[in-house]
Design a protein around this motif. Structure first.
Motif, PDB file in Angstrom:
ATOM      1  N   THR A 100      -4.664  -0.574  -4.809  1.00  0.00           N
ATOM      2  CA  THR A 100      -4.159   0.176  -3.659  1.00  0.00           C
ATOM      3  C   THR A 100      -5.064  -0.017  -2.450  1.00  0.00           C
ATOM      4  O   THR A 100      -4.591  -0.183  -1.324  1.00  0.00           O
ATOM      5  CB  THR A 100      -4.031   1.666  -4.021  1.00  0.00           C
ATOM      6  N   THR A 101      -6.370  -0.032  -2.690  1.00  0.00           N
ATOM      7  CA  THR A 101      -7.328  -0.236  -1.598  1.00  0.00           C
ATOM      8  C   THR A 101      -7.172  -1.615  -0.975  1.00  0.00           C
ATOM      9  O   THR A 101      -7.188  -1.761   0.251  1.00  0.00           O
ATOM     10  CB  THR A 101      -8.764  -0.040  -2.116  1.00  0.00           C
ATOM     11  N   HIS A 146       0.830  -1.212   0.000  1.00  0.00           N
ATOM     12  CA  HIS A 146       0.000   0.000   0.000  1.00  0.00           C
ATOM     13  C   HIS A 146       0.863   1.259   0.000  1.00  0.00           C
ATOM     14  O   HIS A 146       0.562   2.230  -0.701  1.00  0.00           O
ATOM     15  CB  HIS A 146      -0.944  -0.001   1.207  1.00  0.00           C
ATOM     16  N   SER A 170      -5.670   1.092 -10.728  1.00  0.00           N
ATOM     17  CA  SER A 170      -4.757   1.310  -9.606  1.00  0.00           C
ATOM     18  C   SER A 170      -5.485   1.522  -8.280  1.00  0.00           C
ATOM     19  O   SER A 170      -4.941   1.217  -7.222  1.00  0.00           O
ATOM     20  CB  SER A 170      -3.832   2.492  -9.893  1.00  0.00           C
ATOM     21  N   LEU A 210       2.032   1.517  -3.665  1.00  0.00           N
ATOM     22  CA  LEU A 210       0.968   1.681  -4.651  1.00  0.00           C
ATOM     23  C   LEU A 210       0.254   3.022  -4.541  1.00  0.00           C
ATOM     24  O   LEU A 210      -0.239   3.553  -5.537  1.00  0.00           O
ATOM     25  CB  LEU A 210      -0.046   0.542  -4.523  1.00  0.00           C
ATOM     26  N   VAL A 211       0.204   3.554  -3.341  1.00  0.00           N
ATOM     27  CA  VAL A 211      -0.504   4.817  -3.143  1.00  0.00           C
ATOM     28  C   VAL A 211       0.109   5.926  -3.999  1.00  0.00           C
ATOM     29  O   VAL A 211      -0.600   6.838  -4.435  1.00  0.00           O
ATOM     30  CB  VAL A 211      -0.538   5.191  -1.642  1.00  0.00           C
TER      31      VAL A 211
END
Length: 177
Positions: free
Chosen positions: A59-60, A10, A55, A13-14
């Motif tokens: 990310t979530t 995370h 994305s 990816l954020v």
């Protein structure tokens, strides 16, 4: 995906979401306002919006994994709750991007005839103006909403991650420039 090189996915990816959502929003508004920009971007606009859309759930999901592996507090729960609300905005960016792309292609198809050099009848071009206006209004609304939401989610995530992770005063052993 949970870990990348020993770090929570995370956290990595954020950065895609934080860059791609505003970039897609900017491209979408530019394409909606200026048809020449939309023609130049072509299929890149909806493809960019599709990558942005993809994305967000990645990310979530990585964030949900991280949430289960950190201490739960009100800031983390608020960030997770706000993060769950970003997918509809990303979906809106994608749908409006496809719409702007379609309107631009349709307008190009009803422009001057490449073989005869004559313009298409005015009746064929007339619907393009209201569609372009509608696309511009939708692009602005969705883009502003998406960027504001990314800011809110990011701000809440930063507060959740850093609220007690540093001192407001420099430590005595810190190097000073």
């Amino acid at each position: 995906m949970s870990l990348v090189n020993g770090l929570p996915a995370h956290v990595l990816l954020v950065h895609f979401v934080v860059v791609l959502v505003p970039l897609t929003a900017l491209a979408l508004v530019a394409c909606a306002i200026w048809p020449v920009v939309a023609r130049r971007m072509g299929i890149v606009l909806p493809l960019l919006a599709l990558v942005t859309l993809a994305s967000v759930p990645l990310t979530t999901q990585a964030g949900e994994w991280l949430e289960r592996h950190v201490g739960s507090d009100a800031l983390v729960r608020r960030h997770a709750s706000l993060g769950d609300g970003l997918l509809p905005w990303a979906g809106g960016l994608f749908l409006v991007a496809v719409g702007v792309w379609w309107v631009t292609r349709r307008a190009a198809d009803t422009g001057p005839d490449a073989t005869t050099g004559s313009d298409a009848p005015a009746a064929t071009r007339a619907p393009a103006v209201p569609m372009r206006i509608a696309a511009t209004v939708l692009a602005l609304a969705v883009s502003v909403g998406a960027v504001v939401d990314v800011y809110r989610v990011g701000d809440s995530g930063a507060k959740a991650a850093w609220h007690d992770g540093f001192s407001k005063t420099a430590s005595s052993g810190a190097d000073h420039d």
